[in-house]
Design an enzyme around this catalytic site. Structure first.
Site, short mmCIF file in Angstrom:
data_model
loop_
_atom_site.label_atom_id
_atom_site.label_comp_id
_atom_site.label_asym_id
_atom_site.label_seq_id
_atom_site.Cartn_x
_atom_site.Cartn_y
_atom_site.Cartn_z
N HIS A 134 9.99 39.10 27.37
CA HIS A 134 10.53 38.07 25.65
C HIS A 134 11.09 39.31 24.63
O HIS A 134 10.26 39.62 24.97
CB HIS A 134 9.71 36.56 25.21
CG HIS A 134 10.63 36.30 24.06
ND1 HIS A 134 10.69 36.50 23.38
CD2 HIS A 134 10.79 35.01 24.51
CE1 HIS A 134 11.28 35.41 22.85
NE2 HIS A 134 11.45 34.28 23.14
N ASP A 164 10.42 29.29 29.73
CA ASP A 164 10.93 28.10 31.54
C ASP A 164 10.29 28.98 32.23
O ASP A 164 10.83 28.05 33.07
CB ASP A 164 12.29 29.60 30.80
CG ASP A 164 13.27 29.65 30.07
OD1 ASP A 164 13.80 28.33 29.50
OD2 ASP A 164 14.06 30.33 29.64
#
Ligand code: ACO
Length: 446
Positions: A322, A380
């Site tokens: 991320h 996710d």
């Protein structure tokens, strides 16, 4: 801006806490720049006058070191794995609130009291139907169109139907547009799904909650009475909460940039949906499942880990890493728990993707490559498994993300429009093209 309690929305101040001096080593010229501090988080160097005072730009492709705005909505501490909406921890919101309460919080600055909750729910519920003519847009798409393509189109088309909420300078119209977007997104997303499977569209039902209604419009049919399992409805609601906002990510920044030219809110949200579609952003949940399918079995994981580490192989472990979180994404932990609950209620015991996901997570969390680069599972990683278990096709995963993120986009858009410092977004560049050359007529070009 006022919250629905009539109080101004809580907003701290940006303070100048000092200056920073930058020296050009080639000329010895120096410039003093203000050093700013928000409520919490890293300090920022104010470079707004840099060009006017020195003729220099800053260079920051991907905005890794650039704050593009002041915002009082969402705070992330990526090193500590903290996510706050209007000061509340995501864990508390996911545990104790429903999605519409979180929408109220993001949009209006405060969690609703019981009366406000009821009013807000009623407002959203009574905006869930879409203009009947809008439903005809769907038949213009190929049956096999990706539902994100459909969502970009129909969301943009809302501006052709709701002219009475496109005056961005009218606060009332802005709020109506926000309500319409939050309310209609589930209807439009469910219609995209229904169209893809050739089933009739289901009209929204006012007796159902936001999440129940979406599940009903997606999986219900006119032929039978449809009942949703409360655990699944709660899981859907939690997924919406976990995706509601995430400060200045690619799609939100796209919405702000589109909105900075004073484009109407429906067009801005359509641009956010387009930005979200990419596999490096919202498309990752779909990509995770495709990756798990490609891996196929636990035995093949080492082969894929090796590929992920190979600089010459474009393969990346989807659902890992991320831009901001260099720690466990707090949303991923909640998502993992929700995943177990959903699989349990659906009686899914030996879900092969989950087994691969668990092993992949275990290996990646111990592997020096991932540890050193601080690549943790992101939100996710687990959401795809839950959504698949609930019966959504992979192509719908990013649509659900867009549905849930709409409140974040529109809240950020609204904040930007109300910000007196707001200017049209216009980055500059470091030019690397030809510096200028004589024109060559067509008959002389070799
Ligand atoms: N698998 C393998 N290696 C990775 C991964 C990954 N998933 N993510 C990053 N890396 C490596 C990069 O190769 C790079 O290595 P290097 O320093 O040796 O060149 C290093 O880690 C840093 O990666 P960057 O791409 O520079 O990090 P950035 O912040 O630009 O990218 C991103 C973040 C796009 C999320 C990236 O981690 C990625 O592509 N992840 C997979 C896709 C994904 O899951 N996206 C969802 C993000 S969350 C969301 O949108 C909700």
């Amino acid at each position: 801006m006022e919250s629905s309690k009539g109080r101004p929305v809580w907003r701290g101040e940006v303070k100048q806490v000092g200056t920073i001096t930058v020296t050009d080593d080639t000329t010895g010229k120096t410039v003093k720049l203000p050093l700013l501090e928000g409520e919490t988080g890293p300090r920022a160097i104010d470079v707004r006058k840099l060009y006017a005072e020195t003729g220099y730009f800053t260079f920051d492709p991907g905005f890794t070191s650039t704050a593009s705005c002041e915002s009082a909505i969402t705070y992330i501490d990526g090193d500590e794995g903290i996510l706050l909406h209007r000061g509340y921890a995501i864990q508390d919101l996911a545990e104790n609130c429903d999605y519409l309460e979180v929408c109220h919080l993001l949009l209006r600055g405060e969690l609703p009291n019981p009366q406000q909750k009821e009013e807000f729910e009623r407002t959203i519920t009574y905006h869930t139907m879409v203009h009947e003519q809008l439903s005809r847009f769907y038949s213009g798409f190929r049956r096999d169109a990706h539902p994100m393509a459909v969502m970009c189109g129909v969301t943009g088309a809302l501006s052709a139907f709701y002219h009475d909420s496109t005056d961005i300078l009218d606060p009332r119209q802005r709020m109506i547009a926000a309500h319409r977007l939050i309310a209609k997104m589930p209807t439009m997303a469910a219609m995209a799904y229904k169209y893809s499977v050739g089933q009739p569209f289901m009209y929204p039902r006012n007796d159902l909650s936001y999440a129940e209604n979406f599940l009903y419009m997606t999986f219900g049919t006119p032929c039978e009475t449809w009942k949703v399992d409360p655990v699944l409805a709660r899981a859907m609601d939690k997924i919406f909460i976990l995706h509601a906002d995430h400060e200045q990510n690619a799609s939100t920044s796209t919405v702000r940039l589109a909105g900075s030219s004073h484009a109407n809110p429906f067009a801005c949200i359509a641009s956010g949906i387009a930005a979200l579609w990419g596999p490096a952003h919202g498309g990752a949940n779909e990509a995770v499942l495709l990756m798990l399918e490609e891996i196929g079995s636990v035995e093949r994981i080492p082969e894929f880990i090796k590929r992920a580490k190979d600089k010459n192989d474009p393969f990346r472990l989807m659902g890992f890493g991320h831009r901001v979180y260099k720690n466990y994404d707090p949303r991923a932990k909640i998502m993992r728990q929700t995943c177990y609950e959903v699989l349990d209620v659906l009686g899914i015991k030996d879900e092969p993707h989950l087994a691969i996901a668990m092993e992949l997570e275990k290996i990646a969390l111990e592997d020096p490559y991932f540890v050193e680069k601080k690549l943790y599972p992101n939100v996710d990683f687990y959401s795809g498994i839950i959504l698949k278990a609930m019966g959504f096709p992979t192509s719908m995963f990013t649509v659900l993300f867009a549905l849930a993120r709409t409140v974040g986009w529109i809240s950020q858009w609204q904040e930007m429009i109300e910000d007196p410092q707001q200017k049209i977004g216009r980055p500059r560049q470091l030019y690397t093209g030809n510096p200028g050359r004589p024109f060559v007529p067509l008959n002389k070009r070799g």
